[in-house]
Write a protein that holds these residues in place. Sequence first.
Motif, short mmCIF file in Angstrom:
data_model
loop_
_atom_site.label_atom_id
_atom_site.label_comp_id
_atom_site.label_asym_id
_atom_site.label_seq_id
_atom_site.Cartn_x
_atom_site.Cartn_y
_atom_site.Cartn_z
N LEU A 72 36.82 84.16 126.13
CA LEU A 72 36.63 83.81 127.54
C LEU A 72 35.18 83.99 127.96
CD1 LEU A 72 39.81 85.32 129.26
CD2 LEU A 72 39.19 82.91 129.11
N SER A 73 34.54 85.01 127.41
CA SER A 73 33.13 85.25 127.72
C SER A 73 32.27 84.07 127.28
CB SER A 73 32.66 86.53 127.03
OG SER A 73 31.29 86.76 127.28
N PHE A 74 32.58 83.55 126.09
CA PHE A 74 31.85 82.39 125.57
C PHE A 74 32.10 81.16 126.44
CE2 PHE A 74 31.71 78.60 122.83
CZ PHE A 74 30.39 78.67 122.41
N LYS A 75 33.37 80.93 126.80
CA LYS A 75 33.72 79.78 127.64
C LYS A 75 33.06 79.88 129.00
CE LYS A 75 38.23 78.43 125.74
NZ LYS A 75 39.67 78.33 126.02
N ARG A 76 33.06 81.09 129.55
CA ARG A 76 32.44 81.29 130.87
C ARG A 76 30.95 81.00 130.83
NH1 ARG A 76 32.10 86.84 134.44
NH2 ARG A 76 30.75 87.44 132.73
N GLU A 77 30.30 81.49 129.77
CA GLU A 77 28.85 81.26 129.62
C GLU A 77 28.56 79.77 129.44
OE1 GLU A 77 25.13 83.21 127.09
OE2 GLU A 77 27.18 83.42 126.36
N LEU A 78 29.40 79.09 128.65
CA LEU A 78 29.22 77.67 128.39
C LEU A 78 29.45 76.84 129.65
CD1 LEU A 78 28.53 75.97 125.86
CD2 LEU A 78 30.98 75.57 125.59
N THR A 79 30.48 77.20 130.40
CA THR A 79 30.79 76.48 131.64
C THR A 79 29.68 76.68 132.68
OG1 THR A 79 33.16 76.80 131.25
CG2 THR A 79 32.51 76.17 133.48
N ASN A 80 29.18 77.90 132.75
CA ASN A 80 28.09 78.18 133.69
C ASN A 80 26.84 77.39 133.32
OD1 ASN A 80 27.02 79.69 135.95
ND2 ASN A 80 25.81 80.83 134.46
N ALA A 81 26.58 77.26 132.01
CA ALA A 81 25.42 76.48 131.55
C ALA A 81 25.60 75.01 131.91
CB ALA A 81 25.25 76.63 130.04
N THR A 82 26.82 74.48 131.75
CA THR A 82 27.09 73.08 132.10
C THR A 82 26.95 72.86 133.60
OG1 THR A 82 28.68 73.02 130.27
CG2 THR A 82 28.74 71.19 131.82
N LEU A 83 27.39 73.83 134.37
CA LEU A 83 27.26 73.76 135.83
C LEU A 83 25.79 73.71 136.22
CD1 LEU A 83 29.16 73.77 138.29
CD2 LEU A 83 29.02 76.25 138.30
N LYS A 84 24.98 74.55 135.58
CA LYS A 84 23.54 74.56 135.87
C LYS A 84 22.89 73.23 135.49
CE LYS A 84 19.31 77.22 135.15
NZ LYS A 84 18.45 76.06 135.00
N ILE A 85 23.31 72.66 134.37
CA ILE A 85 22.75 71.36 133.93
C ILE A 85 22.95 70.31 135.01
CG2 ILE A 85 23.15 69.43 132.33
CD1 ILE A 85 23.72 71.63 130.18
N ASN A 86 24.16 70.23 135.57
CA ASN A 86 24.45 69.22 136.58
C ASN A 86 23.76 69.52 137.91
OD1 ASN A 86 26.58 67.15 135.55
ND2 ASN A 86 27.23 69.12 134.70
N ASN A 87 23.69 70.80 138.28
CA ASN A 87 22.96 71.15 139.50
C ASN A 87 21.47 70.83 139.38
OD1 ASN A 87 24.88 72.15 141.41
ND2 ASN A 87 25.13 74.00 140.17
N ASP A 88 20.92 71.07 138.19
CA ASP A 88 19.51 70.75 137.95
C ASP A 88 19.26 69.24 138.07
OD1 ASP A 88 18.82 73.36 137.61
OD2 ASP A 88 18.72 73.30 135.42
N GLU A 89 20.18 68.45 137.53
CA GLU A 89 20.01 66.99 137.61
C GLU A 89 20.07 66.51 139.06
OE1 GLU A 89 19.07 64.95 135.38
OE2 GLU A 89 19.28 66.21 133.60
N ILE A 90 20.95 67.11 139.85
CA ILE A 90 21.06 66.74 141.26
C ILE A 90 19.77 67.10 142.00
CG2 ILE A 90 22.26 67.27 143.43
CD1 ILE A 90 24.82 67.66 141.69
N SER A 91 19.26 68.33 141.75
CA SER A 91 18.01 68.74 142.39
C SER A 91 16.85 67.84 141.97
CB SER A 91 17.68 70.19 142.00
OG SER A 91 18.66 71.07 142.46
N TYR A 92 16.86 67.44 140.70
CA TYR A 92 15.79 66.56 140.19
C TYR A 92 15.86 65.19 140.85
CZ TYR A 92 13.26 63.53 136.97
OH TYR A 92 12.40 62.60 136.44
N LEU A 93 17.04 64.61 140.92
CA LEU A 93 17.17 63.27 141.49
C LEU A 93 16.92 63.27 143.00
CD1 LEU A 93 20.26 61.95 139.48
CD2 LEU A 93 17.86 61.29 139.21
N LYS A 94 17.19 64.40 143.64
CA LYS A 94 16.88 64.53 145.07
C LYS A 94 15.40 64.84 145.28
CE LYS A 94 21.34 66.07 146.92
NZ LYS A 94 22.07 67.21 147.56
N ARG A 95 14.70 65.07 144.18
CA ARG A 95 13.26 65.42 144.21
C ARG A 95 13.02 66.72 144.97
NH1 ARG A 95 9.92 61.75 141.88
NH2 ARG A 95 11.08 59.99 141.10
N GLU A 96 13.95 67.67 144.79
CA GLU A 96 13.81 68.98 145.41
C GLU A 96 12.99 69.92 144.52
OE1 GLU A 96 18.07 68.99 147.83
OE2 GLU A 96 17.86 70.14 145.99
#
Length: 590
Positions: A72-96
Amino acid sequence: MEKYLDKVAHYSNVYNAINKRYNSISVLRLLSIFLCLFMLFYYIKTAESYFAVFAFLSFVGFLFLMRVHSKLSFKRELTNATLKINNDEISYLKREKLPFENGIEFNDFHHPYAYDLDIFGEHSLFQNLNRTKTFIGKKILATKLLGVSSNKEILLNQEAVKELAEKLDWRQDYEALAAISNDTKQSYDSLIYWNSFKNNALPKVLIALSIILPTVFFGFVIAYFITSKTIILSYLTYVFIINLAVLGSSMKRIQSEIAKADNIDKIIKQYSLLVEKIETETFQSEKLKELQRQLGFKNSSASKHLKQLSELFSRMDTISNFVTAIVFNGTFLFNLHVLKALLKWKESYSEELEKWVTIIGEFEALNSLANLSFNNADFVFPEINSDYKIGFENLSHPMLNPNGRVGNDVDFYPQSFIILTGSNMSGKSTFLRSLGINMVLGGIGSVVCASKANIHPLPVLVSMRLSDSLADSESYFFAEIKRLKQIMDVLQDGPAFVLLDEILRGTNSDDKRNGTIEVVKKIIAKKAIGAIATHDIEVCLTTNEYPETLTNKCFEVEIKNNELHFDYKLRDGICQNKSATFLMQKMGVI
């Protein structure tokens, strides 16, 4: 952006669900160990056997919960990393923000275009492109951006990038795995150092002792349990001490083998997961299938070999725990056997290891290019030719905000070289950088910022933004002369794409004009394709001497309602309007 928003919503729910289970398992794990201790206490107190059974079952439950907790620790870390990837893309496309590494460590002021075209550093091309998370991924992406591939390789890359652009889920899973590896240059260098460090084979006597002494030790153990003779314990002690002495004689060799290898087992484990991700995916493009094929070796997969190496380094870590090292090595020379296995692994797979790691980086670099394509549906893959023809429709700079981006059509045939004029701030430098950046992208198999493109990939040579070098006691003018010499030397080997912006600024007007004209004549004589920006109208008259090779283009400025108006549109001819005097008058300078 919609897909990224959907993924953020999805993975937020997944992360919350995993987190609840993770916390519940943490509590149950704690309760199970307390229950085990409680049952042991009552077993000691009452000698009732069922308390011992319950204590044993509680301990087994604790081990099971530990395993579940780890997953579960591995899955949680992996899911959190995937969440960050998508949030980063949104911030990038919004030019924030630009939340990606900028690759400044790869910058080279002596490179023909790296500094001039802002390939590395803050707000650079690399920072906008980069979705790599391992050092080898960053290194390969940087290497691609510093050169030009062959036509065949470009077409293979284009096909691979097209396929990966459609595999959004796979790309993000791969990126998340790479992100949680916490890979660094130091980790990568440690692995390569270990792989390249060639030791002599272990002495045959030492190999024999590693088998004989543990056999003797366990022989005495069995004999003691059969006979119960206490003298055998004395023999066991002697063999235990001899084992430690043998290990001590090998300690220097063990230390040399694992030098600079801190936490390397965890990095290799993540490498194995990345390789496994590649091995288990179905690809259609020729390049991706070829990279995948290279991961098979000796009737097994590279991921299995890497997992084995990770396990060996993990076992070798026992030597850092004093008590464990004494017990394990005094009984059966544990670390000596691990050393033998490490050396055997290196002998079998060392020639493949660096190739496997390079394939990890190659996929990361291609994923970065695929991400650029995915985020910019209006970008195109250029057609590739071998006829020295270069042309773009609606060309612009890929890093500019698409809402205000102005595209231009430009062709370098039949005339192959442009003399570009225009007032300050009219868009000349941006246009030259747009040409350079898109030629770099097109030359590695990426999409370009244009609605249509047809290019002959060529080395890119630029003199746009040099600087004084105090460390080298070098003036701007001398640095510029050196760069021009560098350009001429490269052109000796064949045609290249050359971009020059207001050269020879460090000398007087006549010298600058004459020098610029001679530079233009020499580079077109060497079959260079490209453009030069100048404010000197007499340089533009050179087109009269070479009408089949040179052409004049310009950016104009208009004064409307007592304000400067730039439309950033490329026009034929020589610039007619001037803005410097008007702007100085408006600001009260003159």
